[in-house]
Design a protein around this motif. Structure first.
Motif, PDB file in Angstrom:
ATOM      1  N   ARG A 331       0.756  -1.191  -0.148  1.00  0.00           N
ATOM      2  CA  ARG A 331      -0.116   0.096   0.159  1.00  0.00           C
ATOM      3  C   ARG A 331       0.856   1.181   0.103  1.00  0.00           C
ATOM      4  O   ARG A 331       2.038   1.251   0.481  1.00  0.00           O
ATOM      5  N   LEU A 434       1.266   9.780   0.055  1.00  0.00           N
ATOM      6  CA  LEU A 434      -0.084   9.517  -1.087  1.00  0.00           C
ATOM      7  C   LEU A 434       0.199  10.810  -2.369  1.00  0.00           C
ATOM      8  O   LEU A 434      -0.128  10.440  -3.220  1.00  0.00           O
ATOM      9  N   GLN A 488      -6.590   5.459   0.165  1.00  0.00           N
ATOM     10  CA  GLN A 488      -5.774   4.114  -0.187  1.00  0.00           C
ATOM     11  C   GLN A 488      -6.951   3.173  -0.712  1.00  0.00           C
ATOM     12  O   GLN A 488      -6.590   2.256  -1.686  1.00  0.00           O
ATOM     13  N   GLU A 492      -7.078   1.426  -4.595  1.00  0.00           N
ATOM     14  CA  GLU A 492      -7.168  -0.017  -4.721  1.00  0.00           C
ATOM     15  C   GLU A 492      -8.232  -0.189  -5.610  1.00  0.00           C
ATOM     16  O   GLU A 492      -8.212  -1.182  -6.429  1.00  0.00           O
TER      17      GLU A 492
END
Length: 534
Positions: A331, A434, A488, A492
């Motif tokens: 991640r 991010l 996140q 995904e």
């Protein structure tokens, strides 16, 4: 082997200076020899440099207004600026420069040199993407960054932001490194702001000056005596091009080099039993990834991207290729930061991948290319990926190259698959992690948001952009953490063209007589305080 390596260094140093290396199994006490790969090192211009080796070398030639602490994330120390303060509204940072700092030429370091260094990058379009993402551009840089007097720099924030993120840019490598504008302008050709000359020459104020750079061979830095910031301990730094891990291992064992980076797992393991050597892990916020270009018709199909997600041997890569270089992670936000989530536990599943490829219209697979750096561990990861892609009928050709050839293609958004690494090198803030991987506020080719991996892959989600902008300014810590987690998950769910496979750290092996050596997670290790205790 030891005798041959020693002679090689002896001949080289004798050629380049009057200082002759002693004929012994140790490097000279007043010199440091570093073994590394220079394949990605194409320029020493602070705004145009490529490769972490260029960053490290320039960090000893040039200075910034402030420096980031190599151990404690988010802590900054004075350098060219002796102090700084933040306005009450947190929209303006004012730096007060030292008045005794001088460039190697003897010219004084002034606020105008800082402005010139930053503005030239925007004017030439050769850097500044790490600050562009915060709202700075060619049109507003002169207004946002000003010098009311020769020893004061005022940096205004174009939009609401955390000023500590701006401090991180000012302390980092690249556009914030201060260039001797007078000297550089003496070498201008066709309005290039001295770029051609700065590619192979230096105009800094740091504790070392460039003596010589011979591409893919050697870089020699000489100490600046009576330096304004205090004279460096070591007289000379020698960086040797040693792309092969075994050569670095033998050189460390024989005492022909002091430090080695980029070694293979097997060679690091072999050296751990040597009591005269120290192995150090250097943390990083970067991640290893497999990236696809959405400009390619195949990878614009989300089922193909989902198939690729299940054609990566995450466990095998982390267990066999990435010891000393990475830890299992899937991640964007590194472990330990607010908003970090447990791994989704993606696994290699060729049968499921074949089903997805059939549904996408590729029952027999297809041909593709994988671009990758010609060095460990990247090329090893690419080789492993090539083998697992073949299990679903995807014939992948590996194209190796230096940093410009690999990441240059990515910056030009002209690639199919790339095995690479990126993210927030410091790894101190979930927002910047991010930002570098999932954020893209302008998907045009002209935007040139080179530091944003999402832009490089042509991925853009307006929803994710808005959520990330809002999360940065969210005052409630629990709510902010929940927003980072949500971002996140949405990333995904979109089956993005970038799949994280491991959290990166690097391993450095060095002689145990080095004192005050701290490898920097920013990749800008400074050697001014390093001594040899013999």
């Amino acid at each position: 082997m030891k005798f041959q390596n020693t002679l090689r260094i002896l001949a080289l140093a004798t050629l380049l200076s009057s200082t002759t290396l002693a004929t012994q199994a140790e490097t000279p006490v007043d010199q440091l020899v570093v073994g590394l790969s220079m394949v990605s090192m194409l320029s020493l211009d602070p705004s145009a440099m490529s490769g972490r080796e260029s960053v490290e070398i320039n960090s000893n030639i040039y200075d910034s207004l402030i420096e980031a602490d190599p151990v404690e994330a988010g802590v900054f120390h004075p350098r060219l600026a002796e102090s700084w303060e933040l306005s009450e509204d947190r929209n303006t940072i004012t730096f007060h420069l030292r008045k005794d700092a001088k460039f190697h030429s003897g010219n004084p370091v002034t606020a105008e040199d800082f402005l010139w260094s930053m503005q030239r990058a925007f004017a030439l379009g050769i850097g500044g993407s790490n600050i562009r993402v915060f709202g700075y551009n060619e049109d507003n840089i002169a207004e946002m960054v000003t010098a009311p007097d020769p020893y004061t720099v005022v940096v205004r924030l174009p939009k609401p932001n955390d000023p500590n993120l701006i401090l991180g840019v000012i302390a980092g490598a690249g556009v914030a490194m201060v260039i001797d504008s007078k000297l550089a302008m003496e070498h201008v050709v066709d309005n290039d702001f001295g770029q051609g000359w700065l590619t192979t020459n230096s105009a800094g104020s740091g504790p070392y000056r460039l003596n010589r750079w011979q591409a893919n061979d050697i870089v020699i830095l000489d100490r600046v005596d009576d330096h304004w910031g205090g004279q460096a301990e070591l007289k000379r730094l020698i960086f040797r091009h040693m792309p092969e891990s075994q050569s670095k291992r033998l050189a460390l064992q024989s005492g022909d080099i002091d430090i080695a980076t980029g070694m293979s797992v097997a060679d690091i393991q072999a050296l751990q039993a040597n009591a005269d050597l120290i192995t150090a892990e250097v943390p990083s916020g970067n991640v290893y990834y497999v990236a696809m270009s959405l400009k390619d018709e195949k990878y614009a199909n989300d089922k193909v991207r989902l198939a690729i997600r299940h054609l990566i041997d995450y466990e095998g890569i982390n267990e066999t290729i990435l010891p000393f270089y990475g830890t299992f992670h899937q991640r964007p936000i590194p472990k330990g930061l607010p908003g970090a989530l447990p791994d989704p536990e993606y696994k290699l599943d060729p049968d499921y991948a074949k089903q997805l490829l059939t549904e996408a219209g590729y029952p027999e697979g297809f041909s593709t290319t994988i671009r990758v750096l010609a060095e460990s561990p990247f090329v090893n990861i690419a080789t492993a990926l090539q083998a697992t892609l073949a299990q679903a009928g995807i014939a992948a050709e590996i194209i190796t190259g230096n940093g410009d050839q690999v990441y240059g293609a990515m910056r030009e958004r002209n690639f199919e698959i790339i095995v690479g690494a990126g993210g927030d090198r410091n790894g101190s803030h979930p927002y910047t992690s991010l930002l570098s991987l999932v954020y893209n506020n302008d998907n045009s080719d002209e935007a040139k948001l080179y530091t944003l991996q999402a832009w490089r892959t042509s991925f853009q989600s307006v929803e994710i952009n808005e959520l990330l902008d809002a999360a940065l300014l969210e005052p409630d810590a629990d709510q902010q953490r929940a927003m980072y987690e949500d971002i996140q998950l949405k990333f995904e769910e979109s089956v993005p063209p970038l799949q994280v496979i491991s959290q990166l750290y690097s391993t450095v092996v060095y002689q145990d007589d080095l004192v005050n050596f701290v490898s920097h997670p920013y990749q800008n290790t400074r050697y001014r305080d390093v001594v040899k205790q013999r």
